[in-house]
Design an enzyme around this catalytic site. Structure first.
Site, mmCIF file in Angstrom:
data_model
loop_
_atom_site.group_PDB
_atom_site.id
_atom_site.type_symbol
_atom_site.label_atom_id
_atom_site.label_comp_id
_atom_site.label_asym_id
_atom_site.label_seq_id
_atom_site.Cartn_x
_atom_site.Cartn_y
_atom_site.Cartn_z
ATOM 1 N N GLU A 1 -3.550 -3.633 -9.486
ATOM 2 C CA GLU A 1 -2.355 -3.424 -8.529
ATOM 3 C C GLU A 1 -1.922 -4.638 -8.114
ATOM 4 O O GLU A 1 -0.768 -5.098 -8.287
ATOM 5 C CB GLU A 1 -2.570 -2.362 -7.581
ATOM 6 C CG GLU A 1 -2.749 -1.083 -7.971
ATOM 7 C CD GLU A 1 -3.065 -0.168 -6.759
ATOM 8 O OE1 GLU A 1 -2.826 0.881 -6.698
ATOM 9 O OE2 GLU A 1 -3.655 -0.550 -5.853
ATOM 10 N N ASP B 1 1.109 -1.434 -6.106
ATOM 11 C CA ASP B 1 1.464 -0.141 -6.249
ATOM 12 C C ASP B 1 2.619 0.317 -6.211
ATOM 13 O O ASP B 1 3.273 1.250 -6.969
ATOM 14 C CB ASP B 1 0.590 0.235 -5.014
ATOM 15 C CG ASP B 1 0.517 1.987 -4.801
ATOM 16 O OD1 ASP B 1 0.077 2.858 -5.583
ATOM 17 O OD2 ASP B 1 1.468 2.274 -4.091
#
Lengths: 247, 247
Positions: free
Chosen positions: A134, A66
């Protein structure tokens, strides 16, 4: 002592071979350290721990991925939109890394098929797709560093999906845009829609979009209109690789 | 045509020379592209625009620097704390990049003294220090890339300030910790506190902390206790450069 997930999962060497191939396909090259990618596809339900008792699953990699996605998208938007102020850049980035968009990216790469889990895959919610995406980005960063991770994000996120006009909401319908483009470029197009409910309870439709009699994209959704729009969007981005920086 | 902030500010060549020296001192080497750093220290009140009408000030660089700080701190924490889950890592990072902490970092480098602004510097709020620090990080990323930016963050943020025990709130008083350490290491110490109100309306105190009769840190605050704690914290981190990775 460092753990080796390869040892832990040694009994499944055939599965590992497939995994290696699949990851190689997604990355476009061989991974340096397969165990990092193994971790990126290990669900917490497997309850695996390293020799120091630390949990081995993809959740920490999600955090890392992220952060890397945010940084790479930030620097891309900074350079791409010199007129955008801080508020604009923040808003545009949040659209690119929205939960919905990340889920879509994870689905396109079919990441769920690689997960090691004790939970049947049908029981996962939508967000697992984005979470795995992610985690994959985090694994690439650890395996190869920032530059390489940036290249992957360009290839899989920025080039196919980050179009400023779209993000600003200026594009209403990809179907109309695509038709307009075909007419301007004197290309023929055909939306071949058919019912394709498969194993789903709900009615589904599939569409094959052809341009100049060649199938350029496919999509599946719960209505004809949605399936056509989805296929149009995919085709639209496939035809506008205008960012040549990483080719 | 690309703008050149150097041209815009040409009349102040002497000031530019000083600026170049100051930036070199902060970075520890010469900047490649001084104009990026000029931008990082240009306040919006200067109302400067490039030839395309885009505002030239540090606000966009803040956005970029914030993203780079988040990414570098995320990867450091990921590697440093293998037992920390996603929630823990998120919490620890938000402590490191807190507004308060960034303001402190900006103040220590005295970044405010470099700002070009039409507003008297006394009228800025506290947050300008942190904003300038973020903008500086953004400028370093643009000038030199991720690896270099990461080194700067290690040198200025992680090595001196990112101590996991402190972040977890396990350290209550730096003064008592420092005294304990001096006793253990058989070192003498002295807190030389004196009133130092200067031009402030409010009473202020300064402290010089000496260890083995050598001044190791200074601090200034609104109470003796606060000033001593601040000086202790600075001294404590100066003595524990245990992360050798980037030396």
């Amino acid at each position: 002592m460092k753990y080796s997930i390869r040892n832990i999962l040694n009994s499944r060497s055939k599965a590992n071979g497939n995994f290696f191939m699949e990851i190689t396909k997604i990355l476009g090259h061989k991974p340096k350290n397969t165990s990092i990618y193994k971790k990126a596809f290990t669900h917490r339900s497997m309850n695996i721990k390293d020799s120091e008792g630390n949990a081995i699953n993809y959740e920490r990699l999600e955090f890392l991925g992220d952060a890397m996605l945010s940084a790479v998208i930030a620097s891309h938007l900074y350079l791409e939109v010199p007129s955008g102020d801080e508020g604009y850049l923040t808003k545009m980035r949040s659209k690119v890394v929205s939960r919905e968009h990340l889920n879509e990216l994870g689905k396109e790469l079919n990441l769920l098929s690689l997960v090691e889990s004790k939970i049947p895959s049908g029981q996962f919610g939508e967000n697992i797709h984005g979470n795995l995406f992610e985690a994959l980005v985090g694994a690439i960063f650890l395996d190869r560093g920032y530059k390489h991770c940036e290249k992957f994000i360009y290839k899989r996120v920025i080039i196919p999906y980050v179009d400023i006009e779209t993000l600003e909401g200026k594009v209403i319908s990809y179907k109309s845009l695509l038709i307009e483009w075909c007419q301007k470029e004197k290309k023929t197009f055909d939306y071949n829609v058919y019912e394709d409910t498969g194993n789903d309870d709900v009615r589904h439709f599939s569409v094959k979009l052809s341009i100049d009699e060649k199938v350029v994209s496919k999509a599946r959704a719960t209505s004809k209109k949605k399936a056509e729009e989805k296929a149009s969007k995919r085709a639209f981005f496939a035809f506008q690789n205008r960012i040549s920086q990483f080719k």
